[in-house]
Design an enzyme around this catalytic site. Structure first.
Site, PDB file in Angstrom:
ATOM      1  CG  HIS A 227      -2.084   0.875   1.213  1.00  0.00           C
ATOM      2  ND1 HIS A 227      -2.491   1.581   0.118  1.00  0.00           N
ATOM      3  CD2 HIS A 227      -2.916   1.267   2.223  1.00  0.00           C
ATOM      4  CE1 HIS A 227      -3.514   2.356   0.435  1.00  0.00           C
ATOM      5  NE2 HIS A 227      -3.791   2.192   1.711  1.00  0.00           N
ATOM      6  CG  HIS A 268      -4.399   0.944  -8.523  1.00  0.00           C
ATOM      7  ND1 HIS A 268      -5.753   0.829  -8.289  1.00  0.00           N
ATOM      8  CD2 HIS A 268      -3.914   1.741  -7.543  1.00  0.00           C
ATOM      9  CE1 HIS A 268      -6.061   1.543  -7.216  1.00  0.00           C
ATOM     10  NE2 HIS A 268      -4.961   2.102  -6.742  1.00  0.00           N
ATOM     11  CG  ASP A 323       2.786   4.322  -4.444  1.00  0.00           C
ATOM     12  OD1 ASP A 323       2.607   5.370  -3.791  1.00  0.00           O
ATOM     13  OD2 ASP A 323       2.077   3.312  -4.310  1.00  0.00           O
TER      14      ASP A 323
HETATM   15  C1  MLT Z   1      -3.925   4.763  -3.933  1.00  0.00           C
HETATM   16  O1  MLT Z   1      -3.903   5.952  -3.607  1.00  0.00           O
HETATM   17  O2  MLT Z   1      -3.571   4.375  -5.057  1.00  0.00           O
HETATM   18  C2  MLT Z   1      -4.383   3.805  -3.015  1.00  0.00           C
HETATM   19  O3  MLT Z   1      -4.729   4.219  -1.780  1.00  0.00           O
HETATM   20  C3  MLT Z   1      -4.320   2.408  -3.300  1.00  0.00           C
HETATM   21  C4  MLT Z   1      -5.699   1.939  -3.661  1.00  0.00           C
HETATM   22  O4  MLT Z   1      -6.478   2.679  -4.238  1.00  0.00           O
HETATM   23  O5  MLT Z   1      -5.989   0.773  -3.356  1.00  0.00           O
END
Ligand code: MLT
Length: 389
Positions: A227, A268, A323
């Site tokens: 995460h 994702h 990320d």
């Molecule tokens: C994100 O910001 O990408 C997340 O919190 C991960 C997600 O959406 O599962």
């Protein structure tokens, strides 16, 4: 709460042990993640919101509308009024063991803020937390990095600039940091109801744990490498790849995959296209640090990674997520230790999780709030046994 669309969802054995992937469990008023388009906040695509002041995003998430000029000022005044953190709390946060990961301190700091200023009203506590967390996070950085004692807050500077001011990063470019962290904040503030940290915060609040305990739980969830902690691991991976040439990056990532290594910052659970937040980050990188070596490496990794992952038919989304690029940007502006990156994500996500908890506790089910979370697990490997036979 109105207009809940009718949904049909069949659960079979194939759905078991899949991390609730895609299960409809509740409603969300703050944001939505479309597999093709990415996240929108209250209907606005994230790319349209990225460059607004953070105060606008806070207003949007809590009030479900973008503010007028007067409302923006009211948000800023409200944050300023709420932002004082007692000396005791700052001293306790600064006294936390420096040996742990910054996320350990960040989660502990949230609970310390709860111990020293709780109202037990979800709405009040969530906005207090939004207003006070920059002081706590700045204190963590300053203590760990040996940058000196906490710098007094000056809330009239605005939410993000005040955080940059309290950080007092030696040699930091205040203007560029404020520009970058404003965008960073907006991009990370919320991501639908089902991401793990938000789900965890909402679940814990469903037992009527207060906002601070619920938020600390959500932030502990964020601290997993699958995460929010993926942002630090993605930048560490970028440093290992270390080439500005997309072809060489492709070869390195292909080899990494072949040897069973993990590729961070791609794919994702919901998205099936490149995350629009990654595209915004590329743009801000071109504006703020186009010549930075690691930004150039990250661009090569983006290209090479899409190619390498696309070759694997099992990969449903070979594209960058939020990320991949964020680490190279904050690194270029002085945050050179990746261990801190998840705390910046956490700082931003507090608004989204807080707003969702407030909605769930005070608006859902016509104000009655969602029931305590209690899903069913199917018993396996538990034949009836008896001590008496
Ligand atoms: C994100 O910001 O990408 C997340 O919190 C991960 C997600 O959406 O599962």
């Amino acid at each position: 709460m109105s207009d809940i669309p009718t949904i049909e969802f069949t659960i079979t054995n194939d759905n078991l042990d899949t991390g609730l992937r895609g299960y409809p469990v509740g409603t969300c008023e703050t944001s939505y993640v479309d597999p093709q388009e990415g996240v929108s906040y209250v209907g606005y695509p994230i790319a349209d919101l990225a460059f607004l002041p953070a105060e606008d995003i806070i207003h949007l998430l809590f009030n479900k509308s973008l503010p007028t000029d007067a409302e923006r000022q009211a948000v800023a005044d409200d944050i300023a009024e709420r932002s004082e953190v007692s000396e005791d709390a700052v001293a306790s946060i600064s006294a936390l063991p420096a040996a742990g990961h910054p996320m350990d301190q960040f989660c502990a700091a949230i609970q310390i803020l709860g111990m020293t200023g709780k109202t037990d009203d979800y709405y009040e506590d969530s906005l207090n937390l939004v207003a006070r967390i920059p002081t706590a996070l700045a204190a963590i950085f300053r203590k760990r990095e040996g940058w000196g004692p906490p710098i007094p807050s000056e809330p009239s500077r605005g939410y993000v600039n005040n955080f940059v001011h309290m950080l007092g990063m030696p040699g930091g470019d205040e203007e560029a940091l404020t520009r970058l962290l404003s965008v960073y904040y907006n991009l990370h503030a919320d991501h639908g109801g089902g991401n793990l940290s938000t789900f965890t915060g909402r679940a814990v609040a469903s037992g009527l744990a207060d906002m601070y305990r619920s938020m600390a739980s959500g932030m502990n969830a964020l601290a997993g490498p699958r995460h929010g902690m993926a942002n630090q691991d993605a930048f560490k991976m970028v440093k290992e790849v270390d080439t500005e040439d997309p072809e060489a990056a492709y070869e390195a990532l292909k080899e990494r995959l072949a040897s069973g290594g993990l590729i961070f910052g791609f794919g994702h659970a919901v998205l099936r296209q490149e995350d629009p937040r990654a595209k915004v980050q590329l743009g801000i990188g071109e504006e703020l640090c186009p010549d930075d070596h690691w930004f150039k490496v990250v661009k090569a990794v983006r290209e090479g990674g899409i190619r390498a992952l696309s070759e694997n038919p099992k990969v449903s989304n070979p594209y960058p997520n939020v990320d991949l690029i964020s680490g190279s940007l904050v690194n270029a502006l002085g945050f050179t230790d990746p261990d801190y990156y998840t705390t910046l994500f956490g700082w931003s996500r507090i608004a989204g999780i807080g707003a969702q908890i407030v909605d769930e506790r005070t608006r859902a089910r016509n104000g009655r709030g969602v029931a305590i979370y209690r899903p069913r697990y199917i018993p396996v490997n538990q034949p009836a046994r008896s001590l008496s036979s």
